[in-house]
Write a protein that holds these residues in place. Structure first.
Motif, PDB file in Angstrom:
ATOM      1  N   PRO A 326      30.028 -11.176 -20.110  1.00 52.78           N
ATOM      2  CA  PRO A 326      29.862 -11.291 -18.654  1.00 52.78           C
ATOM      3  C   PRO A 326      31.202 -11.248 -17.935  1.00 52.78           C
ATOM      4  CG  PRO A 326      28.579 -12.972 -19.816  1.00 52.78           C
ATOM      5  CD  PRO A 326      29.483 -12.338 -20.829  1.00 52.78           C
ATOM      6  N   GLU A 327      31.202 -10.709 -16.729  1.00 47.49           N
ATOM      7  CA  GLU A 327      32.425 -10.659 -15.932  1.00 47.49           C
ATOM      8  C   GLU A 327      32.775 -12.037 -15.389  1.00 47.49           C
ATOM      9  OE1 GLU A 327      32.047  -7.759 -12.912  1.00 47.49           O
ATOM     10  OE2 GLU A 327      31.809  -6.053 -14.299  1.00 47.49           O
ATOM     11  N   ARG A 328      31.774 -12.798 -15.033  1.00 46.62           N
ATOM     12  CA  ARG A 328      32.028 -14.126 -14.480  1.00 46.62           C
ATOM     13  C   ARG A 328      32.486 -15.069 -15.583  1.00 46.62           C
ATOM     14  NH1 ARG A 328      27.589 -17.820 -11.142  1.00 46.62           N
ATOM     15  NH2 ARG A 328      28.930 -19.655 -10.854  1.00 46.62           N
ATOM     16  N   PRO A 329      33.600 -15.777 -15.403  1.00 47.26           N
ATOM     17  CA  PRO A 329      34.083 -16.694 -16.449  1.00 47.26           C
ATOM     18  C   PRO A 329      33.080 -17.823 -16.696  1.00 47.26           C
ATOM     19  CG  PRO A 329      35.793 -16.282 -14.803  1.00 47.26           C
ATOM     20  CD  PRO A 329      34.514 -15.721 -14.260  1.00 47.26           C
ATOM     21  N   GLY A 330      33.134 -18.378 -17.900  1.00 42.87           N
ATOM     22  CA  GLY A 330      32.294 -19.511 -18.207  1.00 42.87           C
ATOM     23  C   GLY A 330      32.875 -20.797 -17.653  1.00 42.87           C
ATOM     24  N   LEU A 367      21.741 -19.429 -12.596  1.00 46.85           N
ATOM     25  CA  LEU A 367      21.422 -20.804 -12.967  1.00 46.85           C
ATOM     26  C   LEU A 367      22.346 -21.364 -14.032  1.00 46.85           C
ATOM     27  CD1 LEU A 367      17.523 -20.574 -13.057  1.00 46.85           C
ATOM     28  CD2 LEU A 367      18.963 -21.436 -11.204  1.00 46.85           C
ATOM     29  N   GLY A 368      22.785 -20.513 -14.956  1.00 45.83           N
ATOM     30  CA  GLY A 368      23.608 -21.048 -16.035  1.00 45.83           C
ATOM     31  C   GLY A 368      24.095 -19.983 -16.995  1.00 45.83           C
ATOM     32  N   GLN A 369      24.579 -20.466 -18.156  1.00 52.37           N
ATOM     33  CA  GLN A 369      25.182 -19.622 -19.183  1.00 52.37           C
ATOM     34  C   GLN A 369      24.428 -19.826 -20.485  1.00 52.37           C
ATOM     35  OE1 GLN A 369      29.521 -21.077 -18.730  1.00 52.37           O
ATOM     36  NE2 GLN A 369      28.180 -22.614 -17.819  1.00 52.37           N
ATOM     37  N   GLN A 370      24.180 -18.758 -21.194  1.00 55.74           N
ATOM     38  CA  GLN A 370      23.464 -18.842 -22.466  1.00 55.74           C
ATOM     39  C   GLN A 370      24.271 -18.164 -23.565  1.00 55.74           C
ATOM     40  OE1 GLN A 370      19.662 -16.748 -22.899  1.00 55.74           O
ATOM     41  NE2 GLN A 370      18.834 -18.550 -23.925  1.00 55.74           N
ATOM     42  N   LEU A 371      24.512 -18.926 -24.643  1.00 55.11           N
ATOM     43  CA  LEU A 371      25.210 -18.408 -25.824  1.00 55.11           C
ATOM     44  C   LEU A 371      24.221 -18.418 -26.978  1.00 55.11           C
ATOM     45  CD1 LEU A 371      27.260 -20.494 -24.132  1.00 55.11           C
ATOM     46  CD2 LEU A 371      28.899 -19.541 -25.749  1.00 55.11           C
ATOM     47  N   VAL A 372      24.036 -17.288 -27.623  1.00 53.22           N
ATOM     48  CA  VAL A 372      23.010 -17.144 -28.649  1.00 53.22           C
ATOM     49  C   VAL A 372      23.649 -16.716 -29.964  1.00 53.22           C
ATOM     50  CG1 VAL A 372      20.870 -15.994 -29.324  1.00 53.22           C
ATOM     51  CG2 VAL A 372      21.305 -16.514 -26.909  1.00 53.22           C
ATOM     52  N   ILE A 373      23.356 -17.478 -31.027  1.00 56.29           N
ATOM     53  CA  ILE A 373      23.756 -17.115 -32.393  1.00 56.29           C
ATOM     54  C   ILE A 373      22.490 -16.716 -33.145  1.00 56.29           C
ATOM     55  CG2 ILE A 373      24.701 -17.934 -34.575  1.00 56.29           C
ATOM     56  CD1 ILE A 373      26.836 -17.644 -32.541  1.00 56.29           C
ATOM     57  N   ILE A 430      19.598 -19.520 -32.521  1.00 52.52           N
ATOM     58  CA  ILE A 430      19.902 -20.771 -31.833  1.00 52.52           C
ATOM     59  C   ILE A 430      20.532 -20.423 -30.488  1.00 52.52           C
ATOM     60  CG2 ILE A 430      21.164 -22.942 -31.911  1.00 52.52           C
ATOM     61  CD1 ILE A 430      21.097 -22.821 -34.912  1.00 52.52           C
ATOM     62  N   SER A 431      19.942 -20.948 -29.419  1.00 52.46           N
ATOM     63  CA  SER A 431      20.421 -20.663 -28.070  1.00 52.46           C
ATOM     64  C   SER A 431      21.005 -21.927 -27.450  1.00 52.46           C
ATOM     65  CB  SER A 431      19.276 -20.136 -27.187  1.00 52.46           C
ATOM     66  OG  SER A 431      18.705 -18.969 -27.747  1.00 52.46           O
ATOM     67  N   LEU A 432      22.194 -21.806 -26.889  1.00 52.99           N
ATOM     68  CA  LEU A 432      22.830 -22.899 -26.156  1.00 52.99           C
ATOM     69  C   LEU A 432      22.834 -22.513 -24.682  1.00 52.99           C
ATOM     70  CD1 LEU A 432      25.988 -23.483 -28.419  1.00 52.99           C
ATOM     71  CD2 LEU A 432      23.671 -24.351 -28.741  1.00 52.99           C
ATOM     72  N   TRP A 433      22.148 -23.309 -23.875  1.00 52.49           N
ATOM     73  CA  TRP A 433      22.124 -23.038 -22.429  1.00 52.49           C
ATOM     74  C   TRP A 433      22.917 -24.124 -21.720  1.00 52.49           C
ATOM     75  CZ3 TRP A 433      20.693 -25.494 -17.930  1.00 52.49           C
ATOM     76  CH2 TRP A 433      20.628 -24.692 -16.786  1.00 52.49           C
ATOM     77  N   LEU A 434      23.879 -23.704 -20.864  1.00 51.23           N
ATOM     78  CA  LEU A 434      24.742 -24.634 -20.147  1.00 51.23           C
ATOM     79  C   LEU A 434      24.651 -24.347 -18.651  1.00 51.23           C
ATOM     80  CD1 LEU A 434      27.922 -24.152 -22.381  1.00 51.23           C
ATOM     81  CD2 LEU A 434      26.132 -25.872 -22.674  1.00 51.23           C
ATOM     82  N   PRO A 435      24.522 -25.371 -17.836  1.00 52.52           N
ATOM     83  CA  PRO A 435      24.525 -25.144 -16.392  1.00 52.52           C
ATOM     84  C   PRO A 435      25.944 -24.857 -15.896  1.00 52.52           C
ATOM     85  CG  PRO A 435      24.454 -27.484 -16.843  1.00 52.52           C
ATOM     86  CD  PRO A 435      24.382 -26.804 -18.180  1.00 52.52           C
ATOM     87  N   TRP A 436      26.043 -24.311 -14.682  1.00 52.30           N
ATOM     88  CA  TRP A 436      27.371 -24.039 -14.143  1.00 52.30           C
ATOM     89  C   TRP A 436      28.114 -25.327 -13.778  1.00 52.30           C
ATOM     90  CZ3 TRP A 436      29.393 -19.744 -15.265  1.00 52.30           C
ATOM     91  CH2 TRP A 436      28.652 -18.560 -15.305  1.00 52.30           C
ATOM     92  N   GLU A 437      27.356 -26.319 -13.380  1.00 50.31           N
ATOM     93  CA  GLU A 437      27.960 -27.591 -13.038  1.00 50.31           C
ATOM     94  C   GLU A 437      27.238 -28.699 -13.773  1.00 50.31           C
ATOM     95  OE1 GLU A 437      28.180 -28.293  -8.909  1.00 50.31           O
ATOM     96  OE2 GLU A 437      29.359 -26.509  -8.470  1.00 50.31           O
ATOM     97  N   GLN A 438      27.973 -29.611 -14.348  1.00 45.80           N
ATOM     98  CA  GLN A 438      27.389 -30.720 -15.079  1.00 45.80           C
ATOM     99  C   GLN A 438      26.769 -31.700 -14.100  1.00 45.80           C
ATOM    100  OE1 GLN A 438      30.159 -32.780 -17.557  1.00 45.80           O
ATOM    101  NE2 GLN A 438      28.695 -34.319 -18.218  1.00 45.80           N
TER     102      GLN A 438
END
Length: 440
Positions: A326-330, A367-373, A430-438
């Motif tokens: 993605p272009e937008r930083p995590g 809504l957020g960021q998803q990292l998938v292994i 395994i999917s890790l979903w993280l919001p943009w703000e905690q």
């Protein structure tokens, strides 16, 4: 007469009577001076007419019984078993009607029994804490229980609705899993807190039509109870390990104290100290593994370049980057997320997946960021899948069960969630979903 003779007997009697009339009538007509040929013709015609009339009279009970049977069988076809036939006086026909009535009574009892079993089964299903949905091949919901209505539609009826129109009212994680036919453990958050849900999909053919059964089981309480049991097990394990080391250390310390008074025992004293140092090192390594899990610091989130994250991980674990970054930083704690990804890639390799089959993909939206292994290892059984995120649960002979649990703690601390599911064709995702703000 029909009371005392069978149908065959009455037909035979009527036939003899008609023949007698046909034979005797010409003789009577010849006595009054009619021509013999005319007499025989009239006698034959009258005999045939009499025979037909008598046979019709004899067959009337049979015809009536057949009509009754026809009407009763039509009722059977329509599912109505309440009609009983009146038995005729003829013995043979009464056997048929009695057999029909017995079959009707048997079918009534069987239907009542089936109805009671269906009622009992429906009561059990409706009171079940598992949410069940049955969908036909046109994607319409044809059956659901109370738990499914509460989970997906706020308790309102959902039978007859299209599944795709119902999903927008459901938690987005559950809706996505149902839409994609995913099987596994999923976490979601609502106004009541965080929940863990296990979703299973199966298909079967009913009345030549394909149906889909979706079973959703709330795992939050089970996981909480299991965690308590795990902590008890860990306390016993730590206590056992400490006792195994502290007891010999105490004994060796006493022996060393006695050897100090003997200068000629310096070599033995050094060996005592070496053993004590070895046991202390073992205890240090043992406790550090648990300390890394129990003392996880709060995440220090910052803007992170996806390219830099991948470049830091690549020299430590081999994997394939799938898709564009993605272009937008995590936005997350780079040290903790890096540790989580390294643990997951390491688990994939230990599960039998080759480096070229371990894929990392990263996606972002509003809504957020998803990292998938995703890998092509041995995957997980349903039982293991339900317990994989528990601390200290491991299927490995030498495993301590902290890898996935640590990943879960890291993701939860970021306000996100982790999802595990088996892949079609083998392997685990395994999917890790993280919001943009905690969330605070």
């Amino acid at each position: 007469m029909s009371k005392y003779f069978s149908l065959e007997g009455r037909i035979l009697a009527f036939s003899i009577l008609a023949l007698a009339i046909a034979a005797g009538l010409p003789w009577l007509l010849s006595l009054i001076g009619l021509d013999a040929r005319l007499s025989w013709t009239l006698g034959l015609i009258l005999g045939i007419c009499t025979l037909i009339s008598l046979i019709r009279l004899a067959l009337k009970p049979l015809t009536s019984t057949l009509k009754s049977l026809q009407g009763g069988l039509l009722n059977f076809r329509d599912g109505d078993f309440s009609i009983s036939l009146v038995s005729p006086r003829d013995t043979e026909l009464s056997k048929i009607t009695n057999l029909y009535n017995d079959i009707g009574e048997h079918l009534r009892r069987e239907r009542a029994h089936i109805y009671q079993r269906e009622l009992l089964l429906d009561t059990v299903i409706q009171s079940s804490t598992q949410a069940l949905i049955l969908v036909d091949q046109s994607d319409h919901i044809i059956y659901s229980n109370s738990s499914a209505k509460k989970l997906l539609n706020g308790g309102k009826p959902i039978q007859g609705l299209l599944l795709q129109k119902l999903l927008p009212n459901s938690p987005k994680e559950i809706a996505s899993a149902i839409q994609n036919w995913d099987n596994g453990l999923f976490n979601y958050t609502d106004k009541y807190g965080s929940h863990s849900m296990h979703i299973g999909n199966s298909t079967f053919v009913l009345n030549a039509h394909k149906h889909r059964l979706i079973v959703m089981r709330e795992m939050t309480k089970e996981l909480t109870k299991a965690e308590v049991e795990v902590w008890r097990k860990v306390i016993r394990l730590i206590s056992h390990e400490l006792n195994n080391s502290l007891a010999p250390i105490s004994s060796l310390a006493h022996s060393g104290k006695m050897l100090i008074a003997k200068p000629d025992k310096a070599a033995a004293l050094g060996k005592v100290f070496d053993i004590i140092a070895e046991r202390c090192k073992h205890l240090t390594e043992f406790t550090q593994g648990y300390a890394s899990f129990a003392k996880l610091p709060p995440p220090s989130c910052e803007l992170v370049s996806w390219q830099e994250l991948v470049e830091r991980i690549a020299p430590l674990q081999e994997f394939i980057l799938k898709g564009e970054l993605p272009e937008r930083p995590g936005y997350f704690d780079p040290v903790q997320i890096e540790q989580a990804l390294l643990n997951l890639i390491k688990n994939s390799r230990e599960a039998g997946s080759g480096s070229n089959d371990i894929e990392l993909s990263i996606h972002t939206d509003g809504l957020g960021q998803q990292l998938v292994i995703a890998d092509r290892g041995c995957g997980m059984s349903e039982k293991v899948l339900q317990q994989a995120l528990l601390p200290f649960f491991s299927t490995k002979e030498q495993g301590v069960g902290l890898g996935l649990a640590l990943c879960r703690e890291i993701v939860d601390a970021h306000g996100g969630h982790i999802q595990l599911m088996n892949r079609n064709g083998g392997g685990l995702q395994i999917s890790l979903w993280l919001p943009w703000e905690q969330e605070t």
